[in-house]
Scaffold this active site. Structure first.
Site, PDB file in Angstrom:
ATOM      1  N   ASP A  74     -91.289   1.847  25.978  1.00  0.00           N
ATOM      2  CA  ASP A  74     -90.299   2.951  25.956  1.00  0.00           C
ATOM      3  C   ASP A  74     -89.652   3.072  27.336  1.00  0.00           C
ATOM      4  O   ASP A  74     -90.100   2.451  28.291  1.00  0.00           O
ATOM      5  CB  ASP A  74     -91.009   4.271  25.613  1.00  0.00           C
ATOM      6  CG  ASP A  74     -92.172   4.545  26.572  1.00  0.00           C
ATOM      7  OD1 ASP A  74     -93.292   4.128  26.257  1.00  0.00           O
ATOM      8  OD2 ASP A  74     -91.962   5.103  27.669  1.00  0.00           O
TER       9      ASP A  74
ATOM     10  N   ASP B 122     -89.596   5.964  29.009  1.00  0.00           N
ATOM     11  CA  ASP B 122     -90.090   7.248  29.522  1.00  0.00           C
ATOM     12  C   ASP B 122     -89.031   8.320  29.225  1.00  0.00           C
ATOM     13  O   ASP B 122     -88.595   8.426  28.077  1.00  0.00           O
ATOM     14  CB  ASP B 122     -90.457   7.126  31.011  1.00  0.00           C
ATOM     15  CG  ASP B 122     -91.416   8.226  31.440  1.00  0.00           C
ATOM     16  OD1 ASP B 122     -92.311   8.562  30.644  1.00  0.00           O
ATOM     17  OD2 ASP B 122     -91.257   8.764  32.541  1.00  0.00           O
TER      18      ASP B 122
HETATM   19  N1  LIG Z   1     -93.797   6.691  29.222  1.00  0.00           N
HETATM   20  C1  LIG Z   1     -95.091   6.468  29.429  1.00  0.00           C
HETATM   21  N2  LIG Z   1     -95.756   7.189  30.365  1.00  0.00           N
HETATM   22  C2  LIG Z   1     -97.074   6.945  30.605  1.00  0.00           C
HETATM   23  N3  LIG Z   1     -97.799   6.044  29.933  1.00  0.00           N
HETATM   24  C3  LIG Z   1     -97.170   5.320  28.996  1.00  0.00           C
HETATM   25  N4  LIG Z   1     -97.626   4.359  28.180  1.00  0.00           N
HETATM   26  C4  LIG Z   1     -96.590   3.949  27.418  1.00  0.00           C
HETATM   27  N5  LIG Z   1     -95.470   4.651  27.714  1.00  0.00           N
HETATM   28  C5  LIG Z   1     -95.814   5.508  28.700  1.00  0.00           C
END
Ligand SMILES: Nc1ncnc2[nH]cnc12
Ligand SMILES: CSC[C@H]1O[C@H](OP(=O)(O)O)[C@H](O)[C@@H]1O
Length: 306
Positions: A222, A224
C-alpha cells in the site's frame, strides 16, 4: 523445555538458514517437512512451532511464522527474543525475514519488493529488545542493521524474478497496531524513509546480538496515507496484495536459498564471518559483577561466551 527425542534430535541441529514469514506468509510450499519443534527458551516460547523442511535443492531450512500461523500475535506482542534465541539454538546463521510494508515513495508500487539497508526506530520502547539486561550489559554495533552480502545475493537473482526490486532503502518501524496519521506519514518521508512496517525491530537487533546474519525483504502492499490521490491504507487493501506477494516470495526463495547456501559453503558471507565471536567483547559489565542467572540464560544463546 521441549527436548527433541533422540531419534529426531539431529534434525534440529545445524539448520543454518531460517525464513521468518510475516503477514500473509505463514508457511512455505514445495518443501518436504522433516519435523517441527516448539522449544521453551529462557525468553519463553516462539511465536509458533519452527518447521524444519528440506528444499527442492536438498537444503535443510527452518521456517517461523512471525505472528503465528493464523496471525494471532500483534506486532508489539511478537516474542522476538524467543524467536531469535530458538532459531540460534538450532544452528541458524542466516535469517531471511519477509515483511509486508507500506510504501512512502511513488516509485515503490504495491507488490514491488524492497531490500532495505537502514532502519529508523519509531517503536515506543515497550518491546523487550535486548538479551543483555538483568545484570549483564552489552552494546553491539548496529550501524548497518542488515547484511549487505545477503542483500547483494538477493539483488543478483532479482532480475530473473517477475517482480520489481528496489535496493538500499530506509525502513521505518512504527509501533502500531493502528496505522500512521497523515502527518506522521509525511514526516517519515521528510526524514528520508522509503517504506514502513511494524516488525523489523527488535527482530533485527536481536539477530545482531545473537550473531546471526539478517536481511529483511519487504513486500509493498500500500501507499500508507501520504498520497493525495490514494485512499489511506486499511487492512483490506493490504490483504488484497498479500496473496500475490507471498507467491512471489516463495518463487524468490527457490533461487535464493541455494544461492545463500552456496555463499555460506564458499565462505562468501564476509559480514557473517566478522560477526561470529564479535559479541564476546561487547559485554561491559565487570566479570565479578555479572548476574549468574543472566549468564546462564545467555549460555543458551551464545554458549561459553561469558
Ligand atoms: N502502511 C503500513 N504501515 C505500517 N505497516 C504496514 N504494513 C503494511 N503496510 C503498512
Ligand atoms: C497486516 S498490515 C500491518 C502488519 O503487516 C506487517 O507485518 P509483517 O512485517 O509481519 O509482514 C507490518 O509489520 C504489520 O505488523
Amino acid at each position: 523445555m521441549d527436548a527433541p527425542t533422540p531419534t529426531n534430535a539431529s534434525l534440529f541441529t545445524d539448520v543454518k538458514v531460517a525464513v521468518i514469514g510475516g503477514s500473509g506468509l505463514y508457511s512455505l510450499d514445495n518443501l518436504t517437512v522433516l519435523g517441527e519443534i516448539n522449544p521453551e527458551t529462557p525468553w519463553g516460547f516462539p511465536s509458533d512451532s519452527i518447521v524444519v523442511s528440506q528444499t527442492p535443492s536438498g537444503h535443510k531450512i527452518a521456517f517461523l511464522a512471525r505472528h503465528g500461523r493464523g496471525h494471532s500475535l500483534n506486532p508489539t506482542d511478537v516474542p522476538a527474543r524467543a524467536n531469535i534465541a530458538a532459531l540460534k539454538h538450532i544452528g541458524v546463521e542466516v535469517i531471511l525475514a519477509f515483511s509486508a510494508v507500506g510504501s512512502l515513495r511513488e516509485e515503490i508500487a504495491p507488490r514491488d519488493f524492497v531490500v532495505p539497508s537502514q532502519i529508523i526506530d519509531r517503536t515506543k520502547g515497550i518491546r523487550p529488545s535486548t538479551y543483555f539486561d538483568n545484570g549483564v550489559t552489552a552494546h553491539v554495533g548496529f550501524a548497518d542493521p542488515f547484511d549487505s552480502d545477503i542483500a547483494d545475493i538477493v539483488m543478483n537473482i532479482a532480475a530473473a524474478q517477475d517482480v520489481k526490486f528496489h535496493a538500499g532503502k530506509t525502513l521505518v518501524c512504527m509501533e502500531g497496531p493502528a496505522f500512521s496519521t497523515r502527518a506522521e506519514s509525511h514526516m517519515y518521508r521528510a526524514w528520508g524513509a522509503d517504506v514502513i512496517n511494524m516488525s523489523v525491530l527488535p527482530e533485527s537487533k536481536l539477530a545482531r546480538e545473537a550473531e546471526i546474519a539478517y536481511q529483511m525483504i519487504c513486500m509493498s502492499t500500500d501507499y500508507d496515507c501520504w498520497k493525495a490521490d490514494e485512499e489511506a491504507v486499511n487492512v483490506e487493501a493490504v490483504i488484497a496484495n498479500l496473496g500475490a506477494n507471498s507467491t512471489n516470495a516463495r518463487n524468490l526463495l527457490l533461487a535464493l536459498i541455494p544461492a545463500v547456501f552456496s555463499a555460506l559453503d564458499n565462505g562468501e558471507l564476509k559480514n557473517l564471518e566478522k560477526l561470529k565471536g564479535a559479541n564476546k567483547c561487547a559485554v561491559i559489565t565487570a566479570p565479578e559483577k555479572r548476574n549468574p542467572e543472566q549468564i546462564a540464560k545467555l549460555n543458551y544463546l551464545l554458549p561459553g561466551y561469558y
